[in-house]
Each structure stands twice: as C-alpha cells, then as structure tokens.
Design a protein around this motif. Structure first.
Motif, PDB file in Angstrom:
ATOM      1  N   ALA A  73       1.375   5.574  -3.411  1.00  0.00           N
ATOM      2  CA  ALA A  73       1.681   6.608  -4.310  1.00  0.00           C
ATOM      3  C   ALA A  73       2.498   7.861  -3.999  1.00  0.00           C
ATOM      4  CB  ALA A  73       0.188   7.095  -5.010  1.00  0.00           C
ATOM      5  N   ALA A  74       2.518   8.036  -2.586  1.00  0.00           N
ATOM      6  CA  ALA A  74       3.264   9.257  -2.084  1.00  0.00           C
ATOM      7  C   ALA A  74       4.700   8.433  -1.660  1.00  0.00           C
ATOM      8  CB  ALA A  74       2.550   9.698  -0.898  1.00  0.00           C
ATOM      9  N   LEU A 124      -4.674  -3.770   1.851  1.00  0.00           N
ATOM     10  CA  LEU A 124      -4.131  -3.161   0.498  1.00  0.00           C
ATOM     11  C   LEU A 124      -5.168  -2.314  -0.211  1.00  0.00           C
ATOM     12  CD1 LEU A 124      -1.265  -3.201  -0.469  1.00  0.00           C
ATOM     13  CD2 LEU A 124      -1.806  -5.049  -1.814  1.00  0.00           C
ATOM     14  N   ILE A 125      -6.466  -2.798  -0.218  1.00  0.00           N
ATOM     15  CA  ILE A 125      -7.211  -2.408  -1.394  1.00  0.00           C
ATOM     16  C   ILE A 125      -7.869  -0.948  -0.955  1.00  0.00           C
ATOM     17  CG2 ILE A 125      -7.912  -4.512  -2.452  1.00  0.00           C
ATOM     18  CD1 ILE A 125     -10.272  -4.585  -0.823  1.00  0.00           C
ATOM     19  N   LYS A 126      -7.500  -0.570   0.327  1.00  0.00           N
ATOM     20  CA  LYS A 126      -8.151   0.760   0.990  1.00  0.00           C
ATOM     21  C   LYS A 126      -7.512   2.054   0.156  1.00  0.00           C
ATOM     22  CE  LYS A 126      -9.161  -1.183   5.392  1.00  0.00           C
ATOM     23  NZ  LYS A 126      -8.972  -1.118   6.831  1.00  0.00           N
ATOM     24  N   GLU A 127      -8.510   2.924   0.160  1.00  0.00           N
ATOM     25  CA  GLU A 127      -8.116   4.232  -0.739  1.00  0.00           C
ATOM     26  C   GLU A 127      -6.829   4.748  -0.033  1.00  0.00           C
ATOM     27  OE1 GLU A 127      -9.796   8.139  -2.488  1.00  0.00           O
ATOM     28  OE2 GLU A 127     -11.157   6.634  -1.839  1.00  0.00           O
ATOM     29  N   GLU A 128      -6.611   4.832   1.199  1.00  0.00           N
ATOM     30  CA  GLU A 128      -5.495   5.489   2.047  1.00  0.00           C
ATOM     31  C   GLU A 128      -4.494   4.665   1.743  1.00  0.00           C
ATOM     32  OE1 GLU A 128      -8.173   3.952   4.471  1.00  0.00           O
ATOM     33  OE2 GLU A 128      -9.308   5.271   3.187  1.00  0.00           O
ATOM     34  N   THR A 129      -4.085   3.312   1.695  1.00  0.00           N
ATOM     35  CA  THR A 129      -3.307   2.641   1.288  1.00  0.00           C
ATOM     36  C   THR A 129      -2.840   2.829   0.008  1.00  0.00           C
ATOM     37  OG1 THR A 129      -4.059   0.860   2.799  1.00  0.00           O
ATOM     38  CG2 THR A 129      -2.211   0.340   1.352  1.00  0.00           C
ATOM     39  N   ALA A 130      -3.644   3.134  -1.042  1.00  0.00           N
ATOM     40  CA  ALA A 130      -3.377   3.599  -2.283  1.00  0.00           C
ATOM     41  C   ALA A 130      -2.673   4.906  -2.322  1.00  0.00           C
ATOM     42  CB  ALA A 130      -4.255   3.414  -3.268  1.00  0.00           C
ATOM     43  N   LYS A 178       0.582   3.071 -18.699  1.00  0.00           N
ATOM     44  CA  LYS A 178       1.758   2.585 -19.121  1.00  0.00           C
ATOM     45  C   LYS A 178       2.077   1.636 -17.999  1.00  0.00           C
ATOM     46  CE  LYS A 178       6.176   2.964 -21.052  1.00  0.00           C
ATOM     47  NZ  LYS A 178       7.253   3.778 -21.623  1.00  0.00           N
ATOM     48  N   ILE A 179       2.610   0.478 -17.980  1.00  0.00           N
ATOM     49  CA  ILE A 179       3.125  -0.239 -16.812  1.00  0.00           C
ATOM     50  C   ILE A 179       4.708   0.284 -16.554  1.00  0.00           C
ATOM     51  CG2 ILE A 179       3.503  -2.588 -15.834  1.00  0.00           C
ATOM     52  CD1 ILE A 179       1.572  -3.522 -18.104  1.00  0.00           C
ATOM     53  N   GLN A 180       4.680   0.525 -15.133  1.00  0.00           N
ATOM     54  CA  GLN A 180       5.891   1.028 -14.646  1.00  0.00           C
ATOM     55  C   GLN A 180       6.035   0.560 -13.210  1.00  0.00           C
ATOM     56  OE1 GLN A 180       5.674   5.432 -15.398  1.00  0.00           O
ATOM     57  NE2 GLN A 180       6.399   5.106 -17.236  1.00  0.00           N
ATOM     58  N   GLU A 181       7.057   0.422 -12.703  1.00  0.00           N
ATOM     59  CA  GLU A 181       7.262  -0.017 -11.084  1.00  0.00           C
ATOM     60  C   GLU A 181       6.669   0.991 -10.379  1.00  0.00           C
ATOM     61  OE1 GLU A 181      10.523  -1.257  -9.357  1.00  0.00           O
ATOM     62  OE2 GLU A 181      11.449  -2.352 -10.959  1.00  0.00           O
ATOM     63  N   ASP A 182       6.570   2.443 -10.565  1.00  0.00           N
ATOM     64  CA  ASP A 182       5.989   3.234  -9.599  1.00  0.00           C
ATOM     65  C   ASP A 182       4.340   3.281  -9.810  1.00  0.00           C
ATOM     66  OD1 ASP A 182       5.653   4.438 -12.136  1.00  0.00           O
ATOM     67  OD2 ASP A 182       6.122   6.590 -11.547  1.00  0.00           O
ATOM     68  N   ASN A 183       3.751   2.622 -10.782  1.00  0.00           N
ATOM     69  CA  ASN A 183       2.492   2.799 -10.902  1.00  0.00           C
ATOM     70  C   ASN A 183       1.690   1.144 -10.554  1.00  0.00           C
ATOM     71  OD1 ASN A 183       2.713   1.449 -13.386  1.00  0.00           O
ATOM     72  ND2 ASN A 183       1.871   3.343 -14.446  1.00  0.00           N
TER      73      ASN A 183
END
Length: 111
Positions: A56-57, A46-52, A15-20
């Motif tokens: 998310a945190a 931006l596409i690095k896993e650490e950035t994601a 589901k599309i939400q601001e936090d995801n």
C-alpha cells in the motif's frame, strides 16, 4: 494436505483499481505461474499484514518473490493481468453466490 485443491475468488468491498488490487493480482498471477511449493511459500508471505502495508505504501510486489520462483513469468503475468478478472470474480460472488460486497465464504466440493 497434498490432496487438497484451493482456489480463490475475489469479492472486494471497494471500487476495483490497480492501486488497491496488488495482493489479489499477486495471488492470481502466482496461481497461474508457479508450482505448488513456491505458490504456498509465496502466498504465506503475501498474506502477512506487513506485506499489505508495504504494498500500500508503494513497494513493488517483486520485492516479495521467494527464491525458486519464476520471477520473470510471474512479473509478466502480474503486469498484464487486467482488472476485468477481479470484476468477474466480484460479479460471480455477488450474483451467483449471493455474497455482499467484501463478504467472505468457504465453498467446499469434496469427494
């Protein structure tokens, strides 16, 4: 190559939400506000896993801006970019391109 054009369509599986949608909105805002060299460098970061994981945190996306980017313009676009654009991308991917939710594809239209 400098003669290649790249575009992004979002086809989320959840589901599309601001936090995801921080990364998707960051990519779209960068495409709309930055020059090519800054765009390429920012997207690589931006596409690095650490950035994601960091986003998310709860880390703000402006922490990942690179030197030379127009941060004010980017931040304004990022903060005002609605979720409707991502929903439109999702509908196009699923209705026109016949992709399943979350399914990826490469579309080419070269000369």
């Amino acid at each position: 190559s400098s003669h290649t054009r790249v575009g992004i369509l979002n086809n989320p599986s959840s589901k599309i939400q601001e936090d995801n949608t921080a990364i998707a909105r960051g990519i779209l805002a960068a495409f709309l506000t930055q020059n090519n060299s800054n765009l390429k460098s920012f997207l690589s970061k931006l596409i690095k896993e650490e950035t994601a994981k960091s986003l998310a945190a709860g880390t703000k996306i402006v922490k990942f801006l690179i030197p030379g980017m127009d941060g004010d313009t980017f931040e304004k676009k990022y903060n005002t970019l609605g979720l409707d654009l991502i929903k439109t991308h999702q509908m196009f991917c699923q209705e026109v391109l016949k992709l399943l939710p979350g399914q990826m594809a490469v579309i080419s239209n070269g000369r």
